[in-house]
Design a protein around this motif. Sequence first.
Motif, PDB file in Angstrom:
ATOM      1  N   GLU B 226      39.722   4.522  25.400  1.00 60.38           N
ATOM      2  CA  GLU B 226      39.277   3.714  26.537  1.00 60.38           C
ATOM      3  C   GLU B 226      38.029   4.326  27.168  1.00 60.38           C
ATOM      4  O   GLU B 226      37.123   3.632  27.599  1.00 60.38           O
ATOM      5  CB  GLU B 226      40.441   3.692  27.551  1.00 60.38           C
ATOM      6  N   LEU B 292      42.870   7.523  28.430  1.00 58.73           N
ATOM      7  CA  LEU B 292      42.919   6.598  29.551  1.00 58.73           C
ATOM      8  C   LEU B 292      42.160   7.198  30.739  1.00 58.73           C
ATOM      9  O   LEU B 292      42.091   8.413  30.889  1.00 58.73           O
ATOM     10  CB  LEU B 292      44.376   6.324  29.941  1.00 58.73           C
ATOM     11  N   HIS B 293      41.597   6.323  31.574  1.00 59.67           N
ATOM     12  CA  HIS B 293      40.786   6.777  32.713  1.00 59.67           C
ATOM     13  C   HIS B 293      41.465   7.874  33.521  1.00 59.67           C
ATOM     14  O   HIS B 293      40.875   8.907  33.817  1.00 59.67           O
ATOM     15  CB  HIS B 293      40.524   5.595  33.663  1.00 59.67           C
ATOM     16  N   GLU B 294      42.717   7.608  33.876  1.00 55.95           N
ATOM     17  CA  GLU B 294      43.422   8.526  34.781  1.00 55.95           C
ATOM     18  C   GLU B 294      43.643   9.879  34.103  1.00 55.95           C
ATOM     19  O   GLU B 294      43.572  10.924  34.759  1.00 55.95           O
ATOM     20  CB  GLU B 294      44.773   7.937  35.190  1.00 55.95           C
ATOM     21  N   GLU B 295      43.906   9.843  32.790  1.00 55.74           N
ATOM     22  CA  GLU B 295      44.096  11.105  32.064  1.00 55.74           C
ATOM     23  C   GLU B 295      42.827  11.937  32.135  1.00 55.74           C
ATOM     24  O   GLU B 295      42.855  13.147  32.334  1.00 55.74           O
ATOM     25  CB  GLU B 295      44.405  10.820  30.589  1.00 55.74           C
ATOM     26  N   THR B 298      42.289  13.747  35.509  1.00 57.45           N
ATOM     27  CA  THR B 298      43.132  14.931  35.651  1.00 57.45           C
ATOM     28  C   THR B 298      42.614  16.063  34.760  1.00 57.45           C
ATOM     29  O   THR B 298      42.432  17.192  35.209  1.00 57.45           O
ATOM     30  CB  THR B 298      44.585  14.590  35.252  1.00 57.45           C
TER      31      THR B 298
END
Lengths: 371, 491
Positions: B226, B292-295, B298
């Motif tokens: 992504e 993924l964006h959120e990964e 972090t």
Amino acid sequence: MELISPTSPEELAAVLAQASAAARPVVPLGAGIHQHLVAPPPPDALRLGTTALDRVLEHVPADLTLTVQAGARLGQVQVVLAGHGQWLPWDPPGGAAATIGGLLACGLAGPLRQAYGTPRDWVLGARIALADGTLVKSGGKVVKNVAGYDLHKLHIGAYGTLGVIVEVTFKLAPQPAAWRTLLAESADLAGALEMAARLAAPPLAPASVVVCGGGTHYRVAVRFSGVPAAVARQGQYAAGLGATALADAAAAALWQSLSDFGTPPDARPLVRLGIAPQQRDAYRTAIDALGAHDGVYQPTIGAARMLCADLAGLAAARAIVEPLGGAVVVEHGAGDAPRWGAARDSARLMHALRQRLDPAGVLNPGRAFVD
Amino acid sequence: MAVTPAARRAGRDDVIARLRAVLPAQALLTHPDEMMLYEYDGSALDMALPDLVVVPGDTAETAAAVRIAAEAGWPIVARGAGTGLSGGSVASEGGLVISVARLDRILAIDPAGRSARVQPGVVNVELSERAAPHGLHFAPDPSSQKSSTIGGNAAENAGGPHCLKYGITTNHILAATLVLSDGSIVTLDRQAPDAPEYDLLGVVVGSEGTLGVITELVVRLTPNPERIQTFLAVYDALDAAADTVSAIIAAGIIPAALEMLEGDGIRVVEESVHAGYPIDAEAVLLIEIDGLHEELETQASEIAALCDRHGARALQVARDEEQRRRLWAGRKGALAACGRLKPHYHIQDGVVPRSRLSEVLRLTRSVAARHDLLIVNIFHAGDGNLHPLLLFDVREPGVRERAIAASEEILRACVAVGGTLSGEHGIGLEKRDYMSWIFSDADIATMLAVRAVFDPRDVMNPCKQLPTGASCGEIRHAAGAARAVAAGAWI
Ligand SMILES: Cc1cc2nc3c(=O)[nH]c(=O)nc-3n(C[C@H](O)[C@H](O)[C@H](O)COP(=O)(O)OP(=O)(O)OC[C@H]3O[C@@H](n4cnc5c(N)ncnc54)[C@H](O)[C@@H]3O)c2cc1C
């Protein structure tokens, strides 16, 4: 049946050497949880237990690697790893109490294979006791290694017919920070499979997608793992597709039951099916042909395990999947039915390999694909 | 057993006549000038001329050629692009070379099944280009990907920067069609999960052409992530960079790629590629994360904290695709750029546990000093796969011997800390006689027993990968000891 439980790999190998010399059948035995799979051992066989070989030999958290003896129980090893925020992303049937060697030999994997693959992808090397009593190794302890043939792969799913696994090195994974499980329902298999496909398609990247049930009631379970925000976003998206979130405790119980499906067995035949995942129609029609009572289906992998009323549909199911390279195996309760199905293209090579590595044919006779 | 060179010479006309009967005219090369094109690979090993070369157009032609050569007792050597770095495709014992140059078609791409059916001569990067419209790619990305073939990648179990997260070639091969030395054809198909079959495919991948000739493959295609983010971490001390790598792994972060360049390599790379690396740095890390964006958010903050804690002087993030491309161009242009330092090179490929990186890197520096050599490390740090690049000028007397000694010393150190002989370049001829450093006689005998199951005549790429004790020629290093650095090459 006589049981011997050696306390060292050398001792175990020596037992094998003697058995080979005497042409006495040997049944390698871990915790015994999966001994019902494929062909009961001959009555005069020597049971060779691995449970005394249960040590964690080397866990290097900083390298994410682990070397264990084959008799260690997966559940206990997971506890050790969890203390370091690590795990083996592997949830096979009976995994809590079964030994690592036995699980590897049976080639078992669970719902986590959707995202994490199977142990084949995590085993870096192994030590094997061959039928003639030689101890050999392949692979190593580092995460990248192309020295020599990957012979350890041969023993995964070989039902202990090419040698006895005595030691394994794994690559480990960090434990995900968050989990979320959702459930959907369907009155028919086709609808459930359709839902499973949507739950596995981008932007979703689930850890597991499993359909379970039979008859007129199917459930689709999906779980996401990873950083909390990513898990939350995927959970919302899946909810938008019609799935409902499940509380943590219920989710844990659900996944445990899905992992353990068919273990221990009941009186019904336990059948496993595998076909390339893009063959969706064949997958569904083969399952229909088997007339499963109950099952755990991983359509996005092309795998299924089912409890069937009888094996009346076995030939029909095989006629659907075998021309496409798939197979239907009766893991338990085969009776007189052929257990493996049609010979694979590699049958001649497999036969030669078995001959070469176990010339006396003592290792788990009857469980080799080619005996 | 392979026949003697004299017997091959005597039987050559007969073999030619029999091959002519089964192959189209353009598929058989017999002229000595043509043989010379097949004399060497990318390694620093001695050249050897094959007796004949065939370029079959399908599996059946390949099988026919194999049968004829095997019946004549000739060694059979499959050849992809010849970029191998361990001598695998050199016909060291003479015989028949089978080139896959005409087996170069992508037969099908299945977006739903995320797989592709290809002939072995398809060039690695072409497959990813063809899969791109479907949002997919072929994950193994050896640095030779613009020229090496997928068949060669499978035979060597090739790696590449992004194999850190996505796994090496063996994780991406779903099926292979193999011609065995008796001319029979077998398909090893693992597209269906849990098939009742020994994992022969897992043994064939990485077998360096010693079990059979691969004539078709089904490979896995991987969805494009992504989002991707690429960082450059800059260090004034080599140890600090190595410790950062160990710390990232120990923290349980598996980036998509984690590469290191150090020492003089940085300066010459910057001069030739203008990648944006500070020329006064002692080491730089190229860190790529994807998912993924959120990964990413972090991971990015965790990585930044670890770089900082371990003494990074600066941490830059690629602002856009162009800057990312330039950062990678530096890494990819490194080998060619090092040609500015010295005209010849020898590459080592040992692996160490990731917690032992800094001590082994320090050792390579002291080995370099002791042998009076220039060594630059440009490598896959995240999986502990070192690539000490030994640079020299062969016209300097004695330098070739010093380079070989230094290379061996480094490899021994890798093994001593629990590592291995090769992470991706293979054993081939180069490291065949080192196999006993890590494997017992019984281990090797078992591998040979499995080889004999596939190739009872011992004609498939004989004398490669496993020491046999049989009548194999001695391993000789090429007069140049090393190839001149080719333009555009990277490791
Ligand atoms: C500049 C440079 C950078 C490199 N970077 C990397 C890297 O990052 N990672 C990496 O892993 N490698 C790397 N390599 C090494 C090499 O590119 C790989 O090993 C590659 O996989 C070889 O592919 P090839 O087509 O050139 O095979 P070849 O060199 O032709 O053959 C390699 C071996 O495979 C066998 N083989 C080839 N085709 C077949 C077939 N169809 N059937 C059976 N056997 C076959 C040959 O017999 C031989 O043993 C690099 C090489 C160079 C020159």
